[in-house]
Design a protein around this motif. Structure first.
Motif, PDB file in Angstrom:
ATOM      1  N   GLU A 194     -14.158  -1.762  37.128  1.00 11.64           N
ATOM      2  CA  GLU A 194     -14.223  -3.213  37.246  1.00 11.64           C
ATOM      3  C   GLU A 194     -13.419  -3.748  38.419  1.00 11.64           C
ATOM      4  OE1 GLU A 194     -13.164  -5.035  33.587  1.00 11.64           O
ATOM      5  OE2 GLU A 194     -14.850  -4.189  32.474  1.00 11.64           O
ATOM      6  N   ASP A 195     -12.431  -3.016  38.879  1.00 13.65           N
ATOM      7  CA  ASP A 195     -11.628  -3.477  40.008  1.00 13.65           C
ATOM      8  C   ASP A 195     -11.076  -2.275  40.755  1.00 13.65           C
ATOM      9  OD1 ASP A 195      -9.338  -2.526  38.643  1.00 13.65           O
ATOM     10  OD2 ASP A 195      -8.992  -4.475  37.717  1.00 13.65           O
ATOM     11  N   GLY A 196     -10.346  -2.546  41.836  1.00 12.98           N
ATOM     12  CA  GLY A 196      -9.854  -1.465  42.676  1.00 12.98           C
ATOM     13  C   GLY A 196      -8.859  -0.557  41.985  1.00 12.98           C
ATOM     14  N   GLU A 197      -8.011  -1.130  41.130  1.00 13.76           N
ATOM     15  CA  GLU A 197      -7.024  -0.326  40.418  1.00 13.76           C
ATOM     16  C   GLU A 197      -7.720   0.694  39.525  1.00 13.76           C
ATOM     17  OE1 GLU A 197      -3.337   0.908  39.926  1.00 13.76           O
ATOM     18  OE2 GLU A 197      -3.526  -1.114  40.766  1.00 13.76           O
ATOM     19  N   GLU A 198      -8.716   0.230  38.785  1.00 15.37           N
ATOM     20  CA  GLU A 198      -9.473   1.132  37.917  1.00 15.37           C
ATOM     21  C   GLU A 198     -10.283   2.128  38.741  1.00 15.37           C
ATOM     22  OE1 GLU A 198     -12.738   1.036  34.255  1.00 15.37           O
ATOM     23  OE2 GLU A 198     -12.104  -0.843  35.223  1.00 15.37           O
ATOM     24  N   ALA A 199     -10.776   1.691  39.895  1.00 13.86           N
ATOM     25  CA  ALA A 199     -11.571   2.581  40.747  1.00 13.86           C
ATOM     26  C   ALA A 199     -10.764   3.806  41.150  1.00 13.86           C
ATOM     27  CB  ALA A 199     -12.059   1.832  41.985  1.00 13.86           C
ATOM     28  N   VAL A 200      -9.527   3.591  41.542  1.00 11.17           N
ATOM     29  CA  VAL A 200      -8.682   4.720  41.955  1.00 11.17           C
ATOM     30  C   VAL A 200      -8.502   5.690  40.787  1.00 11.17           C
ATOM     31  CG1 VAL A 200      -6.406   5.412  42.792  1.00 11.17           C
ATOM     32  CG2 VAL A 200      -7.480   3.328  43.688  1.00 11.17           C
ATOM     33  N   ALA A 201      -8.232   5.146  39.602  1.00 15.00           N
ATOM     34  CA  ALA A 201      -8.023   6.001  38.425  1.00 15.00           C
ATOM     35  C   ALA A 201      -9.293   6.765  38.060  1.00 15.00           C
ATOM     36  CB  ALA A 201      -7.562   5.138  37.249  1.00 15.00           C
ATOM     37  N   VAL A 202     -10.443   6.088  38.107  1.00 19.15           N
ATOM     38  CA  VAL A 202     -11.704   6.736  37.752  1.00 19.15           C
ATOM     39  C   VAL A 202     -12.045   7.852  38.733  1.00 19.15           C
ATOM     40  CG1 VAL A 202     -14.198   6.387  37.563  1.00 19.15           C
ATOM     41  CG2 VAL A 202     -12.631   4.750  36.498  1.00 19.15           C
ATOM     42  N   VAL A 203     -11.838   7.600  40.016  1.00 17.87           N
ATOM     43  CA  VAL A 203     -12.145   8.620  41.026  1.00 17.87           C
ATOM     44  C   VAL A 203     -11.228   9.832  40.847  1.00 17.87           C
ATOM     45  CG1 VAL A 203     -12.107   9.143  43.496  1.00 17.87           C
ATOM     46  CG2 VAL A 203     -13.103   6.994  42.690  1.00 17.87           C
ATOM     47  N   LYS A 204      -9.953   9.594  40.566  1.00 22.47           N
ATOM     48  CA  LYS A 204      -9.019  10.704  40.358  1.00 22.47           C
ATOM     49  C   LYS A 204      -9.395  11.518  39.128  1.00 22.47           C
ATOM     50  CE  LYS A 204      -4.610   9.861  41.069  1.00 22.47           C
ATOM     51  NZ  LYS A 204      -3.286   9.172  41.063  1.00 22.47           N
ATOM     52  N   GLU A 205      -9.931  10.847  38.094  1.00 17.79           N
ATOM     53  CA  GLU A 205     -10.290  11.553  36.864  1.00 17.79           C
ATOM     54  C   GLU A 205     -11.615  12.288  36.994  1.00 17.79           C
ATOM     55  OE1 GLU A 205     -11.517  10.583  32.209  1.00 17.79           O
ATOM     56  OE2 GLU A 205     -10.846   8.964  33.549  1.00 17.79           O
ATOM     57  N   LEU A 206     -12.638  11.632  37.555  1.00 17.97           N
ATOM     58  CA  LEU A 206     -13.993  12.187  37.536  1.00 17.97           C
ATOM     59  C   LEU A 206     -14.356  12.985  38.784  1.00 17.97           C
ATOM     60  CD1 LEU A 206     -15.925   9.149  35.999  1.00 17.97           C
ATOM     61  CD2 LEU A 206     -15.017  11.167  34.833  1.00 17.97           C
ATOM     62  N   ARG A 207     -13.624  12.768  39.884  1.00 22.23           N
ATOM     63  CA  ARG A 207     -13.892  13.474  41.147  1.00 22.23           C
ATOM     64  C   ARG A 207     -15.381  13.420  41.538  1.00 22.23           C
ATOM     65  NH1 ARG A 207      -9.269  16.379  42.821  1.00 22.23           N
ATOM     66  NH2 ARG A 207      -7.534  15.443  41.658  1.00 22.23           N
ATOM     67  N   PRO A 208     -15.942  12.237  41.736  1.00 23.51           N
ATOM     68  CA  PRO A 208     -17.354  12.128  42.102  1.00 23.51           C
ATOM     69  C   PRO A 208     -17.604  12.624  43.524  1.00 23.51           C
ATOM     70  CG  PRO A 208     -16.289  10.006  42.320  1.00 23.51           C
ATOM     71  CD  PRO A 208     -15.275  10.920  41.697  1.00 23.51           C
ATOM     72  N   ASP A 209     -18.867  12.845  43.836  1.00 21.40           N
ATOM     73  CA  ASP A 209     -19.235  13.268  45.186  1.00 21.40           C
ATOM     74  C   ASP A 209     -19.182  12.106  46.170  1.00 21.40           C
ATOM     75  OD1 ASP A 209     -19.921  16.024  44.584  1.00 21.40           O
ATOM     76  OD2 ASP A 209     -21.628  15.195  43.501  1.00 21.40           O
ATOM     77  N   VAL A 210     -19.405  10.889  45.676  1.00 25.60           N
ATOM     78  CA  VAL A 210     -19.426   9.711  46.538  1.00 25.60           C
ATOM     79  C   VAL A 210     -19.105   8.486  45.691  1.00 25.60           C
ATOM     80  CG1 VAL A 210     -21.906   9.355  46.255  1.00 25.60           C
ATOM     81  CG2 VAL A 210     -20.773   8.436  48.266  1.00 25.60           C
ATOM     82  N   MET A 232     -12.744  -7.687  45.029  1.00 25.07           N
ATOM     83  CA  MET A 232     -12.568  -7.397  43.604  1.00 25.07           C
ATOM     84  C   MET A 232     -11.221  -7.950  43.164  1.00 25.07           C
ATOM     85  SD  MET A 232     -13.966  -3.463  43.257  1.00 25.07           S
ATOM     86  CE  MET A 232     -12.804  -2.823  44.480  1.00 25.07           C
ATOM     87  N   PRO A 233     -11.050  -8.242  41.876  1.00 28.37           N
ATOM     88  CA  PRO A 233      -9.758  -8.738  41.398  1.00 28.37           C
ATOM     89  C   PRO A 233      -8.687  -7.652  41.420  1.00 28.37           C
ATOM     90  CG  PRO A 233     -11.246  -8.342  39.566  1.00 28.37           C
ATOM     91  CD  PRO A 233     -12.053  -8.157  40.824  1.00 28.37           C
ATOM     92  N   ASN A 234      -7.455  -8.085  41.351  1.00 25.68           N
ATOM     93  CA  ASN A 234      -6.277  -7.210  41.266  1.00 25.68           C
ATOM     94  C   ASN A 234      -6.069  -6.395  42.538  1.00 25.68           C
ATOM     95  OD1 ASN A 234      -5.790  -8.083  38.575  1.00 25.68           O
ATOM     96  ND2 ASN A 234      -7.332  -6.640  37.842  1.00 25.68           N
ATOM     97  N   VAL A 235      -6.845  -5.363  42.742  1.00 25.36           N
ATOM     98  CA  VAL A 235      -6.776  -4.557  43.968  1.00 25.36           C
ATOM     99  C   VAL A 235      -8.139  -4.593  44.630  1.00 25.36           C
ATOM    100  CG1 VAL A 235      -6.474  -2.230  44.899  1.00 25.36           C
ATOM    101  CG2 VAL A 235      -4.969  -3.038  43.075  1.00 25.36           C
ATOM    102  N   ASP A 236      -8.185  -5.026  45.888  1.00 28.50           N
ATOM    103  CA  ASP A 236      -9.485  -5.152  46.551  1.00 28.50           C
ATOM    104  C   ASP A 236      -9.988  -3.801  47.045  1.00 28.50           C
ATOM    105  OD1 ASP A 236      -8.212  -4.546  48.980  1.00 28.50           O
ATOM    106  OD2 ASP A 236      -8.152  -6.627  49.654  1.00 28.50           O
ATOM    107  N   GLY A 237     -11.220  -3.808  47.571  1.00 29.36           N
ATOM    108  CA  GLY A 237     -11.845  -2.558  47.981  1.00 29.36           C
ATOM    109  C   GLY A 237     -11.171  -1.883  49.149  1.00 29.36           C
ATOM    110  N   ILE A 238     -10.540  -2.662  50.018  1.00 28.75           N
ATOM    111  CA  ILE A 238      -9.865  -2.080  51.177  1.00 28.75           C
ATOM    112  C   ILE A 238      -8.657  -1.263  50.731  1.00 28.75           C
ATOM    113  CG2 ILE A 238      -8.640  -2.582  53.324  1.00 28.75           C
ATOM    114  CD1 ILE A 238     -10.368  -5.165  53.469  1.00 28.75           C
TER     115      ILE A 238
END
Length: 340
Positions: A21-37, A44-50
């Motif tokens: 939902e936001d940049g903070e969660e994005a970092v956590a999800v990527v670290k957990e799931l290790r997607p290809d892209v 985005m709220p809280n932490v932006d995409g940059i």
């Protein structure tokens, strides 16, 4: 928007493994799931995409495709995301969102597939990044260079191209008798900002191309997004261009092929063609035309290309004289000018 993007990717055969939902969660999800892209919005709220891109590239480097607003403000934010380590971007649709996303399905799926193969090992901020990392690049200085007079340098690129073009153009010497035309696949709202960025990082004079523009020694034109750029005439070291707002069957506007082929027809002084990182085969027909006109052609190598599509297709024509790492391309252009 997340649901529409996910549905669009899934319908195109891409396995969507998670959402955030936001940049903070994005970092956590990527670290957990290790997607290809990762597809990443900027706003985005809280932490932006940059900032999220910066953190991901520092902590778990992953190819990132930005979803950008199709505006000049969106262009500034997008370039900041590319500086942070994102590989490429796609403009979000305006108007009716569901219809817009559906219309982008083929392009989105193709970009995700392409970006997933990108080498991001040297992109983004280093672990010990400092404040200087966000500073504007300083123009490169050069010793005096003597080269073949009246040489035109033509550069074509796509995915991963903004950084590659900046590095090449920023390393070209202002005291060489060259004029440069850049064709980068990019929307219309972005190419003006891209030209401004190039101008800040080089001794050459850079601007976005307009219909009827002329350029001479020490000048650079960047093809405007949404239009083809043709070299319409050439005389005494100055060339004139015209913009063409029609399809031409290339699939992209501007097209490297259109610019390369038109230059081959009208320029009778030395030409150096350069094909940098990018998805697809734009430029392959163009380098054939350049070679028939006696030009010298350079392609970026696979190891330093974000996406080895355009350079690979160019090399496959047999019309490429040298295949070089990105940081050697500018030296290859200058060093080979006397032999053109």
């Amino acid at each position: 928007m997340r649901g529409l993007i996910s549905d669009t990717l899934e319908s195109g055969g891409v396995d969507v493994v998670g959402e955030a939902e936001d940049g903070e969660e994005a970092v956590a999800v990527v670290k957990e799931l290790r997607p290809d892209v990762v597809t990443m919005d900027v706003n985005m709220p809280n932490v932006d995409g940059i900032e999220a891109t910066r953190r991901i590239m520092r902590e778990v480097p992953t190819p990132i495709l930005m979803l950008s607003a199709y505006t000049e403000d969106g262009a500034d934010e997008t370039f900041a995301a590319l500086d942070a380590g994102a590989v490429d971007f796609i403009a979000k649709p305006g108007g009716e969102v569901s219809a817009g996303v559906t219309g982008l399905e083929d392009q989105l799926v193709e970009l995700v597939d392409s970006v997933a193969d990108a080498d991001v090992s040297d992109r983004g901020p280093a672990a010990d990044e400092s404040e200087e990392a966000d500073a504007e690049p300083e123009p490169t200085t050069h010793d005096e260079v003597t080269v073949e007079p009246n040489t035109t340098v033509l550069i074509g690129s796509s995915t991963g191209g903004p950084d590659a073009v900046e590095r090449v153009v920023g390393s070209l010497p202002a005291d060489a008798d060259i004029r440069v035309v850049v064709v980068q696949h990019m929307p219309a709202a972005f190419t003006g900002r891209f030209a401004d960025r190039l101008d800040q990082g080089t001794e050459l004079d850079v601007r976005e191309a307009s219909d009827g523009d002329r350029i001479g020694r020490g000048e650079v034109l960047v093809a405007a997004g949404g239009e083809h750029l043709e070299v319409s005439s050439y005389r005494r070291g100055r060339l004139r261009v015209k913009t063409v707002d029609e399809d031409r069957g290339q699939g992209v506007q501007p097209s490297v092929n259109v610019t390369f082929e038109s230059a081959a027809e009208v320029i009778d002084d030395p030409i150096v063609g350069v094909v940098l990182t990018g998805m697809g085969d734009d430029g392959a027909e163009g380098v054939k035309a350049l070679k028939r006109a006696g030009a010298r052609v350079i392609a970026q190598d696979e190891d330093t290309s974000v996406v080895y599509g355009m350079p690979k297709r160019a090399a496959a024509t047999g019309c490429v004289d040298e295949i070089l790492p990105l940081d050697d391309v500018a030296a290859g252009v200058v060093g080979g000018l006397a032999d053109v």
